[in-house]
Design a protein around this motif. Structure first.
Motif, PDB file in Angstrom:
ATOM      1  N   GLN A   1      -7.797   3.855   4.746  1.00 25.33           N
ATOM      2  CA  GLN A   1      -7.630   5.003   3.620  1.00 25.33           C
ATOM      3  C   GLN A   1      -8.770   5.357   3.083  1.00 25.33           C
ATOM      4  O   GLN A   1      -8.624   6.698   3.025  1.00 25.33           O
ATOM      5  CB  GLN A   1      -6.896   4.180   2.438  1.00 25.33           C
ATOM      6  CG  GLN A   1      -5.265   3.916   2.818  1.00 25.33           C
ATOM      7  CD  GLN A   1      -4.624   3.133   1.490  1.00 25.33           C
ATOM      8  OE1 GLN A   1      -4.851   2.333   1.158  1.00 25.33           O
ATOM      9  NE2 GLN A   1      -3.949   3.974   1.087  1.00 25.33           N
TER      10      GLN A   1
ATOM     11  N   THR B   1       4.814  13.284   3.675  1.00 24.53           N
ATOM     12  CA  THR B   1       3.423  12.790   3.261  1.00 24.53           C
ATOM     13  C   THR B   1       2.765  12.049   4.523  1.00 24.53           C
ATOM     14  O   THR B   1       1.791  11.652   4.450  1.00 24.53           O
ATOM     15  CB  THR B   1       3.680  11.624   2.320  1.00 24.53           C
ATOM     16  OG1 THR B   1       4.599  10.495   2.883  1.00 24.53           O
ATOM     17  CG2 THR B   1       4.275  12.155   0.920  1.00 24.53           C
TER      18      THR B   1
ATOM     19  N   SER C   1       0.833  -1.035   0.162  1.00 28.20           N
ATOM     20  CA  SER C   1      -0.002   0.028  -0.064  1.00 28.20           C
ATOM     21  C   SER C   1       0.851   1.082  -0.086  1.00 28.20           C
ATOM     22  O   SER C   1       0.811   2.109  -0.685  1.00 28.20           O
ATOM     23  CB  SER C   1      -0.808  -0.060   1.405  1.00 28.20           C
ATOM     24  OG  SER C   1      -1.639   1.183   1.284  1.00 28.20           O
TER      25      SER C   1
ATOM     26  N   SER D   1      -2.872   3.490  -4.216  1.00 27.92           N
ATOM     27  CA  SER D   1      -2.646   2.843  -3.148  1.00 27.92           C
ATOM     28  C   SER D   1      -3.810   2.082  -2.436  1.00 27.92           C
ATOM     29  O   SER D   1      -3.797   1.112  -2.069  1.00 27.92           O
ATOM     30  CB  SER D   1      -2.112   4.016  -2.125  1.00 27.92           C
ATOM     31  OG  SER D   1      -1.747   3.208  -0.848  1.00 27.92           O
TER      32      SER D   1
ATOM     33  N   ASN E   1       1.473   3.980  -2.985  1.00 26.94           N
ATOM     34  CA  ASN E   1       1.148   5.539  -2.665  1.00 26.94           C
ATOM     35  C   ASN E   1       2.184   6.226  -3.400  1.00 26.94           C
ATOM     36  O   ASN E   1       1.996   7.278  -3.801  1.00 26.94           O
ATOM     37  CB  ASN E   1       1.001   5.878  -1.154  1.00 26.94           C
ATOM     38  CG  ASN E   1       0.540   7.090  -0.842  1.00 26.94           C
ATOM     39  OD1 ASN E   1      -0.553   7.655  -1.069  1.00 26.94           O
ATOM     40  ND2 ASN E   1       1.849   7.966  -0.711  1.00 26.94           N
ATOM     41  N   ARG E   2       3.358   5.687  -3.410  1.00 27.34           N
ATOM     42  CA  ARG E   2       4.600   6.757  -4.138  1.00 27.34           C
ATOM     43  C   ARG E   2       4.348   6.373  -5.428  1.00 27.34           C
ATOM     44  O   ARG E   2       4.904   7.463  -6.080  1.00 27.34           O
ATOM     45  CB  ARG E   2       5.700   5.848  -3.489  1.00 27.34           C
ATOM     46  CG  ARG E   2       7.156   6.596  -3.825  1.00 27.34           C
ATOM     47  CD  ARG E   2       8.273   6.034  -3.461  1.00 27.34           C
ATOM     48  NE  ARG E   2       8.589   6.207  -1.823  1.00 27.34           N
ATOM     49  CZ  ARG E   2       9.183   7.436  -1.273  1.00 27.34           C
ATOM     50  NH1 ARG E   2       9.440   8.328  -2.217  1.00 27.34           N
ATOM     51  NH2 ARG E   2       9.064   7.368  -0.152  1.00 27.34           N
TER      52      ARG E   2
ATOM     53  N   SER F   1      -2.482   8.425  -4.056  1.00 28.16           N
ATOM     54  CA  SER F   1      -3.377   8.046  -2.942  1.00 28.16           C
ATOM     55  C   SER F   1      -4.262   7.003  -3.351  1.00 28.16           C
ATOM     56  O   SER F   1      -4.600   6.040  -2.882  1.00 28.16           O
ATOM     57  CB  SER F   1      -4.068   9.123  -2.090  1.00 28.16           C
ATOM     58  OG  SER F   1      -4.322   9.817  -2.908  1.00 28.16           O
TER      59      SER F   1
END
Length: 398
Positions: free
Chosen positions: A252, A385, A27, A39, A31-32, A36
């Motif tokens: 999330q 972040t 996850s 992810s 995200n990277r 988002s």
């Protein structure tokens, strides 16, 4: 199988090193790479896929128990779920790794005993390595088998989530052995050859259930014990990954943490309900769909690592922090294209080749974007972040 081992070995070595270096989960890494929204999608996809694999492994164990003891298969489904849930709940994880280590030698010895017993009872099966492929195969047998194995590329995600617990000093070993070509040589070539040998010895067919029948016919209760050992080891990882990633997905989306035990129980309930649909009957179709979605994720992850030089904490190559970044769109478009190829009825060859075509489509959509972004992006300091987002986790597995 050899080509599959080479592919899995190369890809998983890269992902294992990244996970060990950064401590990121699937996850956090997504995200990277995707932003988002990507992810969350990755966590959901991994969680659902692990849930399916837990259902499949549980179904096989239930079939084995029913073949040996008899009874209603639905009862055995329930038995397997009741046993599986505690394996990843609470403090049980503390001794589960040790238990798996103790069981591994029994699995190896048991597998050898099954082969010996099969040979004693049925004799040596002549030509078991040279049996001709069915004449109506649309593709060469080796290629068709390789494409089916692509449906299990979710193992790349398993590698990421488990390798992150490794120590940096052990990165080379984990990249080559624990998650690399050594593991997959045993997993696919050794175990695969054993399966081919057994199905050639016994006239039970070539399905997953046929393998179980051959094992039980060879060594009876001992064979059942060996089979259950192998499946329980896998099942614990499936439940762990499914519950963890579904928990992350909900957190999330909602911003609220939920108890891990709740998700373990929900995964158990979901597995039981899916078992009632006879998951073994649509295995190939499920692998084809998973092969498309997961393959696209893996290719984008590899492209990102190669283009960015695998920098562990730099932020200049991160996906834009928008709701829907281009990497996510590339992933969705390539996957949708691949699914369309799987489901079209015009050409069976094209349908089977969908995972490889998806690889090409993903590279076409994503690589120019990441190359251009890297070319024009200014060098800047890493951006925060969130608190401890990429912090090294506690090293709990040696």
């Amino acid at each position: 199988m050899v080509l599959t081992v080479a592919t899995y070995g190369i890809i998983n070595a890269m992902l294992a090193r990244r996970a060990i270096e950064t401590g990121e989960t699937v996850s956090l890494f997504s995200n990277r790479v995707f932003g988002s929204s990507g992810s969350a999608v990755a966590a959901l996809l991994f969680g659902v896929t692990a849930l399916y694999f837990a259902t499949f492994e549980g179904s096989l164990m239930s079939i084995a128990l029913q073949q040996y003891f008899g009874g209603d298969i639905k009862i055995w489904y329930l038995v397997i779920i009741v046993v599986s849930v505690p394996l990843v709940a609470g403090g049980v994880q503390n001794w589960l790794d040790r238990l798996n280590g103790i069981l591994l030698p029994f699995y190896v010895l048991g597998l050898a005993a099954i082969l010996i017993a099969s040979t004693v009872k049925r004799g040596y099966p002549d030509g078991w390595l040279s049996a001709p492929a069915p004449p109506d195969l649309p593709l060469p047998g080796w290629l068709q088998a390789y494409l089916i194995f692509m449906g299990a590329w979710v193992m790349m995600m398993y590698t990421f989530d488990f390798a992150r617990h490794g120590r940096r000093n052990d990165a080379d070993f984990h990249a080559k052995v624990t998650f690399g070509w050594v593991f997959y040589a045993v997993c696919f070539i050794v175990a695969g050859l054993c399966g081919i040998y057994l199905t050639s010895s016994w006239d039970h067919g070539n399905s997953e259930a046929a393998i179980i029948s051959a094992i039980l016919s060879s060594l009876g209760g001992v064979g059942l014990f060996v089979f259950l050992i192998s499946q329980i080891r896998i099942q614990s990882a499936n439940f762990f990954s499914a519950s963890g990633n579904l928990e992350r997905f909900v957190e999330q989306i909602t911003g609220k943490a939920t108890p891990r035990l709740l998700w373990v129980v929900l995964v158990g309930v979901g597995c039981y309900l899916f078992m009632l649909t006879n998951v073994v009957s649509y295995l190939t179709k499920a692998l084809a769909w998973q092969g498309v979605f997961i393959t696209s994720w893996v290719i984008i992850a590899l492209a990102w690592l190669i283009v960015t030089g695998r920098k562990p904490h730099g932020s200049e190559d991160n996906a834009p922090a928008g709701k829907l970044s281009w990497p996510v769109l590339a992933w969705i478009i390539a996957s949708a294209f691949g699914i369309a190829l799987v489901e079209q009825k015009t050409s069976l060859k094209v349908s089977l080749l969908a995972p490889l075509i998806t690889v090409a489509a993903t590279l076409f959509l994503y690589v120019p974007w990441i190359l251009q972004r890297r070319k024009v992006a200014p060098v800047r300091a890493p951006e925060a972040t969130g608190p401890d987002l990429f912090a090294q986790p506690e090293k709990v597995v040696e």
